[in-house]
Design a protein around this motif. Structure first.
Motif, PDB file in Angstrom:
ATOM      1  N   THR A  95       0.855  -1.187   0.000  1.00  0.00           N
ATOM      2  CA  THR A  95       0.000   0.000   0.000  1.00  0.00           C
ATOM      3  C   THR A  95       0.886   1.231   0.000  1.00  0.00           C
ATOM      4  OG1 THR A  95      -1.705  -1.158   1.278  1.00  0.00           O
ATOM      5  CG2 THR A  95      -1.806   1.257   1.224  1.00  0.00           C
ATOM      6  N   PRO A  96       0.828   2.050  -1.042  1.00  0.00           N
ATOM      7  CA  PRO A  96       1.736   3.209  -1.097  1.00  0.00           C
ATOM      8  C   PRO A  96       1.499   4.221   0.024  1.00  0.00           C
ATOM      9  CG  PRO A  96       0.912   2.671  -3.288  1.00  0.00           C
ATOM     10  CD  PRO A  96       0.101   1.860  -2.308  1.00  0.00           C
ATOM     11  N   VAL A  97       0.235   4.621   0.223  1.00  0.00           N
ATOM     12  CA  VAL A  97      -0.095   5.614   1.253  1.00  0.00           C
ATOM     13  C   VAL A  97      -1.231   5.091   2.098  1.00  0.00           C
ATOM     14  CG1 VAL A  97      -0.881   7.965   1.735  1.00  0.00           C
ATOM     15  CG2 VAL A  97       0.632   7.538  -0.219  1.00  0.00           C
ATOM     16  N   GLN A  98      -1.003   4.909   3.365  1.00  0.00           N
ATOM     17  CA  GLN A  98      -2.065   4.502   4.287  1.00  0.00           C
ATOM     18  C   GLN A  98      -2.856   5.742   4.684  1.00  0.00           C
ATOM     19  OE1 GLN A  98      -4.649   2.611   5.855  1.00  0.00           O
ATOM     20  NE2 GLN A  98      -2.939   1.169   5.544  1.00  0.00           N
ATOM     21  N   ILE A  99      -4.166   5.681   4.552  1.00  0.00           N
ATOM     22  CA  ILE A  99      -5.001   6.846   4.849  1.00  0.00           C
ATOM     23  C   ILE A  99      -6.429   6.399   5.105  1.00  0.00           C
ATOM     24  CG2 ILE A  99      -5.550   7.264   2.413  1.00  0.00           C
ATOM     25  CD1 ILE A  99      -5.571  10.269   3.003  1.00  0.00           C
ATOM     26  N   GLY A 100      -7.159   7.170   5.890  1.00  0.00           N
ATOM     27  CA  GLY A 100      -8.582   6.982   6.109  1.00  0.00           C
ATOM     28  C   GLY A 100      -9.230   8.337   6.301  1.00  0.00           C
ATOM     29  N   ILE A 101     -10.339   8.595   5.609  1.00  0.00           N
ATOM     30  CA  ILE A 101     -10.932   9.936   5.653  1.00  0.00           C
ATOM     31  C   ILE A 101     -12.380   9.939   6.128  1.00  0.00           C
ATOM     32  CG2 ILE A 101      -9.405  10.729   3.808  1.00  0.00           C
ATOM     33  CD1 ILE A 101     -11.876  10.722   1.953  1.00  0.00           C
ATOM     34  N   GLN A 102     -12.857   8.823   6.683  1.00  0.00           N
ATOM     35  CA  GLN A 102     -14.264   8.759   7.073  1.00  0.00           C
ATOM     36  C   GLN A 102     -14.635   9.856   8.064  1.00  0.00           C
ATOM     37  OE1 GLN A 102     -16.025   5.920  10.009  1.00  0.00           O
ATOM     38  NE2 GLN A 102     -16.943   4.978   8.193  1.00  0.00           N
ATOM     39  N   ASP A 103     -13.752  10.133   9.024  1.00  0.00           N
ATOM     40  CA  ASP A 103     -14.067  11.134  10.037  1.00  0.00           C
ATOM     41  C   ASP A 103     -13.541  12.522   9.676  1.00  0.00           C
ATOM     42  OD1 ASP A 103     -11.472  10.261  10.256  1.00  0.00           O
ATOM     43  OD2 ASP A 103     -11.545   9.829  12.400  1.00  0.00           O
TER      44      ASP A 103
ATOM     45  N   MET B 287     -12.532  27.119   8.636  1.00  0.00           N
ATOM     46  CA  MET B 287     -11.746  26.604   7.515  1.00  0.00           C
ATOM     47  C   MET B 287     -11.418  25.123   7.643  1.00  0.00           C
ATOM     48  SD  MET B 287     -10.561  27.323   4.552  1.00  0.00           S
ATOM     49  CE  MET B 287     -10.441  29.116   4.389  1.00  0.00           C
ATOM     50  N   LEU B 288     -11.187  24.627   8.854  1.00  0.00           N
ATOM     51  CA  LEU B 288     -10.870  23.213   9.005  1.00  0.00           C
ATOM     52  C   LEU B 288     -12.035  22.344   8.551  1.00  0.00           C
ATOM     53  CD1 LEU B 288      -8.973  20.973   9.876  1.00  0.00           C
ATOM     54  CD2 LEU B 288      -9.818  21.217  12.203  1.00  0.00           C
ATOM     55  N   ASP B 289     -13.241  22.722   8.927  1.00  0.00           N
ATOM     56  CA  ASP B 289     -14.417  21.969   8.487  1.00  0.00           C
ATOM     57  C   ASP B 289     -14.578  22.044   6.969  1.00  0.00           C
ATOM     58  OD1 ASP B 289     -15.196  21.018  10.964  1.00  0.00           O
ATOM     59  OD2 ASP B 289     -16.468  22.741  11.400  1.00  0.00           O
ATOM     60  N   THR B 290     -14.358  23.227   6.413  1.00  0.00           N
ATOM     61  CA  THR B 290     -14.494  23.393   4.964  1.00  0.00           C
ATOM     62  C   THR B 290     -13.452  22.559   4.231  1.00  0.00           C
ATOM     63  OG1 THR B 290     -15.353  25.643   5.250  1.00  0.00           O
ATOM     64  CG2 THR B 290     -14.497  25.089   3.078  1.00  0.00           C
ATOM     65  N   LEU B 291     -12.243  22.572   4.724  1.00  0.00           N
ATOM     66  CA  LEU B 291     -11.168  21.790   4.111  1.00  0.00           C
ATOM     67  C   LEU B 291     -11.480  20.298   4.187  1.00  0.00           C
ATOM     68  CD1 LEU B 291      -8.275  21.938   2.879  1.00  0.00           C
ATOM     69  CD2 LEU B 291      -7.398  21.765   5.211  1.00  0.00           C
ATOM     70  N   SER B 292     -11.917  19.835   5.347  1.00  0.00           N
ATOM     71  CA  SER B 292     -12.188  18.410   5.545  1.00  0.00           C
ATOM     72  C   SER B 292     -13.352  17.930   4.685  1.00  0.00           C
ATOM     73  CB  SER B 292     -12.496  18.141   7.018  1.00  0.00           C
ATOM     74  OG  SER B 292     -11.425  18.506   7.846  1.00  0.00           O
ATOM     75  N   LYS B 293     -14.436  18.689   4.682  1.00  0.00           N
ATOM     76  CA  LYS B 293     -15.610  18.286   3.902  1.00  0.00           C
ATOM     77  C   LYS B 293     -15.311  18.252   2.409  1.00  0.00           C
ATOM     78  CE  LYS B 293     -18.905  20.022   7.328  1.00  0.00           C
ATOM     79  NZ  LYS B 293     -19.872  21.096   7.675  1.00  0.00           N
ATOM     80  N   ASN B 294     -14.541  19.211   1.937  1.00  0.00           N
ATOM     81  CA  ASN B 294     -14.236  19.240   0.512  1.00  0.00           C
ATOM     82  C   ASN B 294     -13.188  18.206   0.126  1.00  0.00           C
ATOM     83  OD1 ASN B 294     -15.638  21.579  -1.152  1.00  0.00           O
ATOM     84  ND2 ASN B 294     -15.355  22.300   0.947  1.00  0.00           N
ATOM     85  N   GLN B 295     -12.385  17.761   1.091  1.00  0.00           N
ATOM     86  CA  GLN B 295     -11.491  16.639   0.810  1.00  0.00           C
ATOM     87  C   GLN B 295     -12.314  15.383   0.509  1.00  0.00           C
ATOM     88  OE1 GLN B 295      -8.990  15.360   4.071  1.00  0.00           O
ATOM     89  NE2 GLN B 295      -7.470  14.497   2.697  1.00  0.00           N
ATOM     90  N   SER B 296     -13.414  15.195   1.216  1.00  0.00           N
ATOM     91  CA  SER B 296     -14.291  14.062   0.954  1.00  0.00           C
ATOM     92  C   SER B 296     -14.926  14.170  -0.435  1.00  0.00           C
ATOM     93  CB  SER B 296     -15.376  13.974   2.033  1.00  0.00           C
ATOM     94  OG  SER B 296     -14.807  13.709   3.302  1.00  0.00           O
ATOM     95  N   LEU B 297     -15.325  15.375  -0.815  1.00  0.00           N
ATOM     96  CA  LEU B 297     -15.876  15.578  -2.155  1.00  0.00           C
ATOM     97  C   LEU B 297     -14.820  15.319  -3.223  1.00  0.00           C
ATOM     98  CD1 LEU B 297     -17.971  18.840  -1.570  1.00  0.00           C
ATOM     99  CD2 LEU B 297     -18.792  16.469  -1.637  1.00  0.00           C
TER     100      LEU B 297
END
Length: 453
Positions: free
Chosen positions: A215-223, A416-426
């Motif tokens: 696995t090149p990059v381990q990541i999880g973005i659910q939260d 901004m943190l919420d905006t950044l996180s939500k748009n990362q999911s998009l």
């Protein structure tokens, strides 16, 4: 409620750095700030009356290096200044909902963790809840002690219109954390690779890892807590001056000028190329961190000091700053793991300021090293018993020489943190591209700046 930048299950959760909910500016803030700035102060310990000050922090796990650091620093302070006792308080969970009340309480703590950014020092100082530390900053010479980029993280104007300049409302604890890339030493060696020195080399290593079944990059973005990868890429692509100016509202810098568009497009490309776990959108960040520590993944983006491993297990991993392609030294987004302010209601401001001067001193960086954590100020030899700590000290020395600490991008507005996180999911879902990401961030920024004019 604004999420913490450090939301991870298990071992990492004990070291939460909590971003504070926005507080409405008070009408008397400017006058209160100016009065503080003109107040005579006492810095001679022999002339400070015997007292007890209360220090409040968010490190609730007594076994963590962060908590051990606080205990050791407090003990060292009381040993040096026996007339001043330090009573430590901690709070778990989200202190967003309690800190403003604590600061407002006349019997509340003297030393408070008013986080950097608009949601912390920016709004709390404008509300008249924090003591203006300009007289102490001048008396103790903090402008000479701290790198300019760190002092800037603790400054705001007393009219509530500007963060990153103006008066000093806090100091960094000499224990830090940076946006970083962790790597598995054995897997990198297995692939016949060395730590990459350019983005191109880094991306080539991702392809090689995938071909080898790693696995090149381990990541999880659910939260929605895995924004470190975007910040690391932004630092690699963007102009450090423009990133800093955007966060602090200087000039007319737009989100698309900061390298975020390229960072987001690169993230989307890596997702499309299969460089992330197959179901990463349904994985929590804490679980991905545990998977990485258990051997699944070549790289993991996060913050130094917050990998859920310790001792020999931790030294199986290394860390580096995401490199640039232009040959320039990569900037480092980072800050102290806790910053402290003095509550306006403190009945012992001189004793509290003496404490701030002590805990932010270069000397106390050694206490960080003693508990295998990284300082934030000073130059340190990379010869400790921990291979991981030696790596992070190398990053620290690089940043200290270049005065290169960049503020966290999400400090630019309370949301901004919420905006950044939500748009990362998009972005991960393919619903927006890098330009769409930058537009969403710019819209958030423009709306907030309009309120500050």
């Amino acid at each position: 409620m604004k999420k913490s930048r450090f939301i991870v299950a298990g071992a990492i959760a004990t070291g939460l750095m909590l971003s504070l909910a926005a507080c409405a500016p008070g009408s008397s803030a400017a006058n209160a700030g100016n009065a503080d700035a003109n107040t005579a102060v006492v810095t001679d310990p022999s002339k400070i009356a015997a007292t007890t000050i209360t220090e409040f922090d968010s490190f609730t796990d007594s076994t963590s290096g962060l908590s051990q650091y606080m205990d050791k620093v407090n003990a060292a302070f009381m040993a040096k200044y026996p007339k001043i006792k330090v009573k430590r308080q901690t709070a778990g969970g989200d202190i967003n909902t309690t800190l403003k009340l604590k600061i407002s309480d006349p019997s509340g703590p003297d030393i408070v963790p008013a986080n950097q950014g608009w949601a912390g020092i920016g709004d709390l100082s404008a509300s008249g809840l924090l003591l203006n530390l300009d007289p102490y900053a001048k008396a103790y010479g903090w402008d000479k002690t701290f790198p300019t980029s760190l002092l800037q993280q603790h400054s705001a104007t007393t009219d509530g219109k500007q963060f990153g300049s103006g008066s000093v409302f806090g100091v960094p604890v000499n224990q830090g954390s940076f946006v970083t890339v962790f790597y598995n030493r054995d897997k990198l060696s297995q692939l016949g690779l060395k730590v990459p020195t350019t983005i191109d080399q880094f991306q080539a290593s991702l392809s090689k890892a995938k071909a080898a079944g790693i696995t090149p990059v381990q990541i999880g973005i659910q939260d929605q807590a895995a924004t470190a990868i975007l910040l690391a890429l932004q630092d690699a692509y963007g102009d450090p001056t423009k990133i800093r100016d955007f966060v602090y509202g200087e000039g007319n810098v737009k989100a698309q000028d900061t390298g975020m568009t390229q960072a987001a497009d690169t993230f989307a490309k890596w997702a499309k190329n299969g460089y992330f776990p197959k179901d990463y959108q349904g994985i929590k960040l804490g679980d991905s961190a545990t998977s990485f520590v258990n051997g699944d993944g070549l790289y993991f983006f996060y913050y130094t000091g917050y990998l859920p491993a310790s001792g020999p297990q931790l030294d199986k991993f290394g860390t580096f700053i995401m490199p640039r392609n232009d040959g320039e030294t990569a900037p480092v987004t980072g800050s102290s793991s806790q910053n402290f302010s003095i509550a306006k209601n403190s009945k012992s401001p001189d004793a509290s300021a003496l404490y701030l001067n002590f805990i932010s001193s270069v000397k106390n960086g050694q206490i960080s090293i003693d508990v295998l954590n990284t300082p934030i100020i000073g130059q340190w030899k990379e010869n400790t018993s921990s291979a991981m700590l030696n790596d992070t000290l190398g990053v620290l020395n690089q940043a200290d020489k270049a005065n290169g600490y960049l503020p966290y991008f999400d400090w630019s507005t309370p949301t901004m943190l919420d905006t950044l996180s939500k748009n990362q999911s998009l972005l991960a879902a393919g619903q927006i591209d890098g330009a769409g990401m930058s537009k969403a961030l710019q819209d958030d920024y423009a709306a907030f700046r309009a309120k500050k004019k």
